[in-house]
Design an enzyme around this catalytic site. Structure first.
Site, PDB file in Angstrom:
ATOM      1  N   HIS A  13      21.831 -32.467  14.237  1.00  0.00           N
ATOM      2  CA  HIS A  13      21.827 -33.524  15.560  1.00  0.00           C
ATOM      3  C   HIS A  13      21.511 -35.004  14.431  1.00  0.00           C
ATOM      4  CE1 HIS A  13      17.931 -33.450  13.820  1.00  0.00           C
ATOM      5  NE2 HIS A  13      18.137 -32.258  12.590  1.00  0.00           N
ATOM      6  N   SER A  69      13.903 -32.629  16.728  1.00  0.00           N
ATOM      7  CA  SER A  69      14.516 -31.292  15.758  1.00  0.00           C
ATOM      8  C   SER A  69      15.517 -30.541  16.225  1.00  0.00           C
ATOM      9  CB  SER A  69      12.872 -30.081  15.879  1.00  0.00           C
ATOM     10  OG  SER A  69      13.658 -28.875  17.484  1.00  0.00           O
ATOM     11  N   LYS A  70      15.955 -29.858  15.572  1.00  0.00           N
ATOM     12  CA  LYS A  70      17.633 -29.926  15.822  1.00  0.00           C
ATOM     13  C   LYS A  70      17.573 -28.454  16.482  1.00  0.00           C
ATOM     14  CE  LYS A  70      17.773 -28.148  11.200  1.00  0.00           C
ATOM     15  NZ  LYS A  70      18.388 -27.618  10.093  1.00  0.00           N
ATOM     16  N   ARG A  71      16.178 -27.913  17.446  1.00  0.00           N
ATOM     17  CA  ARG A  71      16.372 -26.661  18.338  1.00  0.00           C
ATOM     18  C   ARG A  71      16.137 -27.530  18.956  1.00  0.00           C
ATOM     19  NH1 ARG A  71      13.188 -26.107  14.288  1.00  0.00           N
ATOM     20  NH2 ARG A  71      13.918 -23.719  12.962  1.00  0.00           N
ATOM     21  N   ASN A  72      16.434 -28.822  19.270  1.00  0.00           N
ATOM     22  CA  ASN A  72      16.322 -29.295  20.791  1.00  0.00           C
ATOM     23  C   ASN A  72      17.505 -29.577  20.915  1.00  0.00           C
ATOM     24  OD1 ASN A  72      16.375 -31.025  22.603  1.00  0.00           O
ATOM     25  ND2 ASN A  72      15.079 -32.120  22.271  1.00  0.00           N
TER      26      ASN A  72
END
Ligand code: GLU
Length: 486
Positions: A20, A258-261
Site C-alpha cells: 500500500h 492501513s494495508k487492509r484498506n
C-alpha cells in the site's frame, strides 16, 4: 553520525497483502537513498509467517516495485552476495543464531504457557505495573524443568533483556531512548521452531551488511530489541546500522492508512490508471521535500536530491486530490506514442478495442483531443468509446436531455446544416453549426452544441465536439444525429 561504511539499504516487506501507499513510500525512500549515495538497494522478503504471506502477494510485491521503476540491486530473482533474500529460505541461519544465543546465555528456554502468561499479565494490570514477561523462566529448577518436559511443553526461546536502557540516534528523530523496564524479555523462536520477526530482521540486517534502516515509524519500538540481538551477535555500537524512522502517513480523516484498506493498495491505483511516475512523484513529497517549492519531480530527480535531512519528522497526510492532479500533469507530459502504449491495456481491458492496427490509428488520432482532459488513464475508455461502438445508443441518463422540443428542433437544424456540407473536417463542421445554430437560431453555445454532443458521443462528457465528429466520420456522425431525432 558520519559513516564511511558502504551504503546498503533494504526494503523488507512482509507480503501479507498488496503493498500500500505507506509501504511504497518506504520503498521509494530506501531506493532513493541508495541511489543518491551510490549504494545498494536490497529487496528482502520477510515471509516467515507462511500462514499470512502468500506466493501471489510476493509476486505482486515484485511486480509493483518493478512497475514503479524501483529496481533492486540484490534480492529475489536478481540474487546477490548475501542471499537468499527470502526469509523462508534462511530458517537454518536463524536457528543457528538462536542456538548460539542459548549457548552464550543471552537467551533461554521459556516454558510458560499462554494461559499462564495471560494470568500473570492480568495480575500485572491489576497491580498497575507495566505488563510484559516477568522473567520467570530465566532460572528454572531442575524439578520444574523435568515437570514441563514430562507435560510435553514446547519451549519458546526468549532473549534476556539486561537492566538499563537502549539509546540510539535516529537520523530523523534524533536521540531516542528506551528504558528496559518497558522492553521485557522477548521471544526469538516459537515453540514450533519458527523464528520471530525480531530475530530474523536483525540477523539479516547484520548478515546482509545493511548500513541504513529507513522504515516506518511503527517499527521504532522494535529497535531496542533488534539492537539487543546485534549485541548478542557480537556487534559493537559502531557496527550497528543507522536507523531512520519515517513519519506515519495519515489518511485525510487523520486515521492511519492501513494495508487492509484496499483503496490504498498500489495495485488499486495502477488499475485506476495512475502512472508509476506520478505515484513516485506524489509519494516522494509525502514527508520529504526536494528543498524548494517544486511539486514536479521525476524519479531521477528524487534519486539525485534525496537526503534524510529533508525528511520531515511530523506525520504526512495523504491527499488523493493532489495525487490526481499530479497524475493529470504527468499524463499531459507524455509524448503521443508513450501515451498510446499506456492507454492500450485499459482500452483492451474495458473491451473497447482488440488492438488491430486500424483501431490503434483511431486511438492515436483521438489521444491529442483528450490528453488535456483526463486525470487518470482509465478515463480514456469513457472518452473514446463512442468511436468504437457498433450499435450506438445514447446513455440512458443522457437521452432525456435531448428529448424535449427545443433540443429536437436544434438537432433537426444541425442535421440539415451538416448534411449540406461538402467537406468533412472540424473547421467546416464548426463553421456550419455556428452559422446555423448560433447566428441563425440565436442559441447560446451550450444549448446549441450540448445536444449534438450527446447525439454524437452518447454523453455530455467527451473530447472536443467538432474534432470528435471529424474523427467519427461523416456517415456515422449524420446517422447518429438523425437517430437522435424522434
Ligand atoms: N517486514 C516488516 C514489515 O513489513 C518490516 C521490516 C523492517 O523494515 O524492519 O512490517
Amino acid at each position: 553520525m558520519p559513516t564511511n561504511k558502504e551504503v546498503r539499504v533494504r526494503f523488507a516487506p512482509s507480503p501479507t497483502g498488496d503493498l500500500h501507499v505507506g509501504n511504497i513510500r518506504t520503498a521509494l525512500f530506501d531506493w532513493a537513498y541508495a541511489r543518491h549515495t551510490g549504494g545498494k538497494f536490497i529487496f528482502r522478503i520477510e515471509d516467515t509467517d507462511r500462514e499470512r504471506v502468500t506466493d501471489e502477494y510476493i509476486a505482486a510485491a515484485l511486480d509493483t516495485l518493478r512497475w514503479l521503476g524501483l529496481q533492486w540491486d540484490e534480492g529475489p530473482e536478481v540474487g546477490g552476495p548475501y542471499g537468499p533474500y527470502m526469509q523462508s529460505q534462511r530458517l537454518d541461519i536463524y536457528a543457528q543464531w538462536a542456538q548460539k544465543f542459548l549457548d552464550q546465555g543471552d537467551a533461554y528456554y521459556c516454558y510458560c504457557s499462554s494461559e499462564e502468561l495471560e494470568a500473570r499479565r492480568e495480575a500485572q494490570r491489576a497491580a498497575n505495573v507495566a505488563p510484559g514477561y516477568d522473567g520467570k523462566c530465566r532460572s528454572i529448577s531442575p524439578d520444574e524443568l523435568a515437570t514441563f518436559k514430562a507435560e510435553g511443553r514446547k519451549p519458546v526461546v526468549r532473549m534476556r533483556m539486561p537492566e538499563g536502557q537502549t539509546t540510539f540516534t535516529d537520523l530523523i528523530r534524533g536521540e531516542v531512548s528506551f528504558d528496559h523496564n518497558f522492553v521485557p524479555d522477548f521471544v526469538l523462536v516459537r515453540g514450533d521452531g519458527s523464528p520471530l520477526y525480531t530475530l530474523a530482521v536483525a540477523v539479516d540486517d547484520v548478515m546482509m551488511k545493511v548500513s541504513h534502516v529507513l522504515r516506518g515509524e511503527d517499527l521504532l519500538s522494535s529497535t531496542p530489541r533488534q539492537i539487543r540481538v546485534y549485541q548478542a551477535m557480537g556487534l559493537t555500537e559502531d557496527q550497528y546500522p543507522e536507523f531512520a524512522h519515517l513519519p506515519f502517513v495519515m489518511g485525510q480523516d487523520n486515521a492511519k492508512l492501513s494495508k487492509r484498506n484496499g483503496e490504498v493498495s498500489i495495485a488499486w491505483y495502477r488499475d485506476a490508471g495512475y502512472l508509476p511516475e506520478a505515484i513516485c512523484n506524489y509519494l516522494a513529497l509525502l514527508g520529504w521535500s526536494p528543498g524548494d517549492d517544486r511539486e514536479d519531480v521525476s524519479r531521477e530527480e528524487i534519486a539525485q536530491l534525496f537526503t534524510v535531512e529533508r525528511v520531515h519528522s511530523s506525520p504526512a497526510r495523504f491527499d488523493m486530490k493532489k495525487l490526481e492532479a499530479i497524475n493529470g500533469d504527468k499524463i499531459r507530459a507524455l509524448d503521443l506514442e508513450d501515451f498510446l502504449i499506456r492507454v492500450l491495456p485499459f482500452l483492451q481491458r474495458d473491451g473497447i478495442i482488440s488492438g488491430t492496427p486500424a483501431e490503434l490509428e483511431v486511438v492515436r488520432q483521438a489521444l491529442p483531443l483528450i490528453q488535456e482532459r483526463i486525470a487518470t488513464l482509465a478515463e480514456v475508455t469513457q472518452m473514446v468509446k463512442f468511436l468504437f461502438v457498433e450499435n450506438f445508443t445514447v446513455d440512458a441518463d443522457s437521452a432525456p436531455k435531448i428529448a424535449d422540443e427545443q433540443s429536437q428542433a436544434v438537432l433537426s437544424a444541425a442535421f440539415d446544416s451538416l448534411s449540406a456540407l461538402s467537406e468533412w473536417n472540424h473547421d467546416a463542421i464548426e463553421a456550419a453549426l455556428r452559422a446555423t445554430l448560433i447566428e441563425g437560431l440565436g442559441l447560446k453555445p451550450r444549448i446549441a452544441f450540448g445536444g449534438v454532443r450527446i447525439a454524437i458521443t452518447g454523453s455530455h462528457i467527451s473530447p472536443p465536439l467538432f474534432e470528435s465528429m471529424e474523427l467519427l466520420g461523416r456517415e456515422r456522425s449524420l446517422a447518429r444525429v438523425k437517430a437522435s431525432i424522434a
